[in-house]
Design a protein around this motif. Sequence first.
Motif, PDB file in Angstrom:
ATOM      1  N   ALA A  22       4.649 -12.739  55.024  1.00  0.00           N
ATOM      2  CA  ALA A  22       5.128 -14.077  55.371  1.00  0.00           C
ATOM      3  C   ALA A  22       6.468 -13.995  56.105  1.00  0.00           C
ATOM      4  N   GLU A  25       5.963 -13.068  59.641  1.00  0.00           N
ATOM      5  CA  GLU A  25       5.330 -14.139  60.419  1.00  0.00           C
ATOM      6  C   GLU A  25       6.172 -15.415  60.454  1.00  0.00           C
ATOM      7  N   ARG A  27       6.898 -17.419  57.975  1.00  0.00           N
ATOM      8  CA  ARG A  27       6.267 -18.454  57.158  1.00  0.00           C
ATOM      9  C   ARG A  27       6.792 -18.345  55.730  1.00  0.00           C
ATOM     10  N   GLY A  31       2.773 -20.825  52.576  1.00  0.00           N
ATOM     11  CA  GLY A  31       2.105 -21.008  53.865  1.00  0.00           C
ATOM     12  C   GLY A  31       1.270 -19.794  54.242  1.00  0.00           C
ATOM     13  N   GLN A  32       1.748 -18.608  53.898  1.00  0.00           N
ATOM     14  CA  GLN A  32       1.006 -17.389  54.203  1.00  0.00           C
ATOM     15  C   GLN A  32      -0.283 -17.318  53.391  1.00  0.00           C
ATOM     16  N   GLU A  34      -1.969 -19.838  52.224  1.00  0.00           N
ATOM     17  CA  GLU A  34      -2.885 -20.822  52.801  1.00  0.00           C
ATOM     18  C   GLU A  34      -3.502 -20.288  54.098  1.00  0.00           C
ATOM     19  N   TRP A  35      -2.694 -19.633  54.927  1.00  0.00           N
ATOM     20  CA  TRP A  35      -3.205 -19.072  56.175  1.00  0.00           C
ATOM     21  C   TRP A  35      -4.250 -17.998  55.898  1.00  0.00           C
ATOM     22  N   ILE A  36      -3.984 -17.121  54.925  1.00  0.00           N
ATOM     23  CA  ILE A  36      -4.923 -16.054  54.564  1.00  0.00           C
ATOM     24  C   ILE A  36      -6.249 -16.652  54.090  1.00  0.00           C
ATOM     25  N   ARG A  38      -7.446 -19.725  54.683  1.00  0.00           N
ATOM     26  CA  ARG A  38      -8.105 -20.435  55.787  1.00  0.00           C
ATOM     27  C   ARG A  38      -8.786 -19.449  56.737  1.00  0.00           C
ATOM     28  N   ASP A  39      -8.106 -18.334  57.041  1.00  0.00           N
ATOM     29  CA  ASP A  39      -8.674 -17.320  57.921  1.00  0.00           C
ATOM     30  C   ASP A  39      -9.926 -16.696  57.301  1.00  0.00           C
ATOM     31  N   LYS A  42     -12.747 -19.207  57.480  1.00  0.00           N
ATOM     32  CA  LYS A  42     -13.226 -19.321  58.862  1.00  0.00           C
ATOM     33  C   LYS A  42     -14.123 -18.142  59.219  1.00  0.00           C
TER      34      LYS A  42
END
Length: 64
Positions: A22, A25, A27, A31-32, A34-36, A38-39, A42
């Motif tokens: 994080a 990046e 973040r 947030g990291q 959540e990004w992990i 979400r990725d 996806k």
Amino acid sequence: MARKQYPLRIDPDIWAAVQRWADDEMRSANGQVEWILRDALKRAGRLPKKGDGNQGPPQEQDDA
């Protein structure tokens, strides 16, 4: 968008690695994570597309 709060039990070494990532990046650790997630969703084809209204599993319909 409303956010769901969830207590997370995680190995301290994994959390430290997430925090370093994080920081790299620019973040927050939250947030990291959540990004992990979400990725991963996806990539697995499990993330609903924006605006399709599909926020959960399909509901069975009773045709009675």
